[in-house]
Enzyme design. Structure first.
Site, PDB file in Angstrom:
ATOM      1  N   THR A   1      81.350  74.222 148.267  1.00  0.00           N
ATOM      2  CA  THR A   1      81.020  74.118 146.742  1.00  0.00           C
ATOM      3  C   THR A   1      81.375  72.993 145.904  1.00  0.00           C
ATOM      4  O   THR A   1      80.960  72.400 145.005  1.00  0.00           O
ATOM      5  CB  THR A   1      81.520  75.318 145.898  1.00  0.00           C
ATOM      6  OG1 THR A   1      80.759  75.179 144.517  1.00  0.00           O
ATOM      7  CG2 THR A   1      82.725  75.166 145.680  1.00  0.00           C
TER       8      THR A   1
ATOM      9  N   HIS B   1      90.453  69.954 158.831  1.00  0.00           N
ATOM     10  CA  HIS B   1      90.457  69.222 159.997  1.00  0.00           C
ATOM     11  C   HIS B   1      91.800  69.055 160.515  1.00  0.00           C
ATOM     12  O   HIS B   1      92.126  68.932 161.792  1.00  0.00           O
ATOM     13  CB  HIS B   1      89.943  67.843 159.769  1.00  0.00           C
ATOM     14  CG  HIS B   1      88.399  68.125 159.798  1.00  0.00           C
ATOM     15  ND1 HIS B   1      87.727  67.126 160.552  1.00  0.00           N
ATOM     16  CD2 HIS B   1      87.623  68.557 158.908  1.00  0.00           C
ATOM     17  CE1 HIS B   1      86.485  67.672 160.159  1.00  0.00           C
ATOM     18  NE2 HIS B   1      86.346  68.403 159.172  1.00  0.00           N
TER      19      HIS B   1
END
Ligand code: HEM
Ligand SMILES: *[C@@H]1O[C@H](CO)[C@@H](O)[C@H](O)[C@H]1NC(C)=O
Length: 354
Positions: free
Chosen positions: A194, A66
């Site tokens: 994951t 981000h």
């Protein structure tokens, strides 16, 4: 003449192997990296519960994305991997795509302040060091690079640079291309899911993991994203959320659509290989974590990143699941033959909040 040349070669070779010995007895490629060993210990103690691959480690990796993706190769989108998300949090946490990121930055901020005072670590170096250390806490992960020397961010990034789970594949690929990433690199970076869970996309089920091995950095996500899930299900459907047939698991609409699209489906298949995935992920992260930075003025301090525990073994179908439960979009790659874990159908536990 020959001697001079030989001497040059020898001194170059020595230069390559000469390492700085730090006061703690550890060695690094460059003496300026020495204070980072203490910074890494400080992060492990004060952010990662002594070195866990838990919520804060997952969050630290997410924050690198981000922060860094707020960048365009065409300019005008923000400083990339500069720590602006932490330093200019008052602005950037207002962005819709940053819902829930306040949990991460408010947890990281005091740790950043302490390290900034102790060793002058910039906001960008902090965010990207924490991401590399947090990832290293997860078994199977590659040991990410860490480059030191990002300048303090100069301004908040503008809104609408961070992809959302409700975006179309076309929009996602276009945004990543604008930041300099190919469709293949998008899939490689999504390996990060994951070690991921969602708190905010659906606040009624916090900590809902995206795969059944949420604390292992493996390719399980590329298997389970292919499960025949249910879009917008249940009593409280949220945009971007898909209910997995595995109880307690959530799939992201964007991950699923990328797994089915002809532009990207086969990249999931070729990266469904631990060795290839980790090698490519390390390379793509090195690029992500230095976006917008002049790498020539950064120092390679990768030696300070802990060595992750090894990959614990081949991925498997969770109990009761098999290839029949998948929708496989890539027809060019043979689907690997995978075992199924024995036992009854599982219910995944949420990732505990830190
Ligand atoms: C198409 C691009 C992407 C989209 C739409 C996306 C979206 C999301 C969403 C919606 C969540 C759950 C947030 C919540 O509800 O709490 C999430 C979690 C996460 N994302 Fe992504 N993501 C993308 C790419 C990436 C990339 C490139 C990385 C890292 C390189 C990344 C790392 C993570 C991690 C580690 C988490 C889990 C955080 C935690 O468990 O605390 N994501 N992502
Ligand atoms: C935002 O930054 C301020 C300092 O400017 C800090 O005190 C605060 O804890 C940060 N908050 C969050 C949610 O990141």
């Amino acid at each position: 003449m020959a001697f001079t040349r030989l001497a040059t070669i020898v001194s170059l070779a020595l230069g390559l192997i000469e390492r700085a010995t730090c006061t703690n007895g550890k060695t690094a490629g460059n003496a300026v990296c020495c204070p980072l060993f203490d910074a890494v210990d400080f992060l492990q103690t004060n952010l990662f519960d002594g070195g866990e691959c838990g919520e804060e480690a997952h969050s630290a990796l997410r924050l690198t994305f981000h922060d860094a993706i707020e960048f365009s190769i065409h300019g005008g989108m923000g400083g990339g991997a500069d720590g602006s998300i932490l330093v200019f949090n008052a602005t950037e946490l207002q962005f819709h795509a940053n819902r829930g990121i306040d949990d991460i930055t408010s947890r990281q901020f005091p740790v950043f302040q302490a390290l900034n005072e102790q060793s002058g670590l910039s906001g960008g170096d902090f965010v990207h060091l924490a991401g590399a250390v947090g990832t290293a806490n997860c078994p199977g992960a590659p040991r990410l690079e860490f480059m030191l020397g990002r300048l303090a961010p100069v301004a908040p990034a503008p809104d609408l640079t961070i992809p959302e789970p409700t975006d179309t594949v076309t929009a996602i690929l276009a945004r990543f291309a604008d930041a300099g990433f190919s469709p293949e690199e998008v899939i490689v970076l999504l390996s990060s899911h994951t070690i991921a869970a969602a708190d905010d996309i659906d606040t009624t089920i916090p900590g809902t993991p995206f795969d059944s091995t949420v604390n292992t950095f493996d390719t399980q996500i590329f298997l389970e994203v292919l499960l025949k899930g249910t879009l917008f299900p249940g009593n409280d459907p949220q945009p971007g959320e898909i209910t997995s047939p595995i109880a307690g698991e959530m799939l992201l609409q964007s991950d699923f659509l990328l797994s089915q699209d002809s532009r990207t489906a086969c990249f999931l298949a070729v990266h469904d290989n631990q060795e290839r995935m980790t090698t490519q992920f390390k390379a793509a992260m090195a690029k992500l974590q230095t976006l917008g930075q002049n790498t020539a003025s950064l120092v390679d301090c990768s030696d300070v990143i802990p060595v992750p525990a090894p990959f614990p073994g081949p991925i498997k179908f969770p109990p009761s699941f098999s290839k029949a439960d998948l929708q496989i979009a890539c027809t060019q790659e043979a689907f690997p033959s995978l075992a199924t874990v024995a036992g009854p159908a599982p219910t995944l536990a949420p990732v505990p909040a830190s």
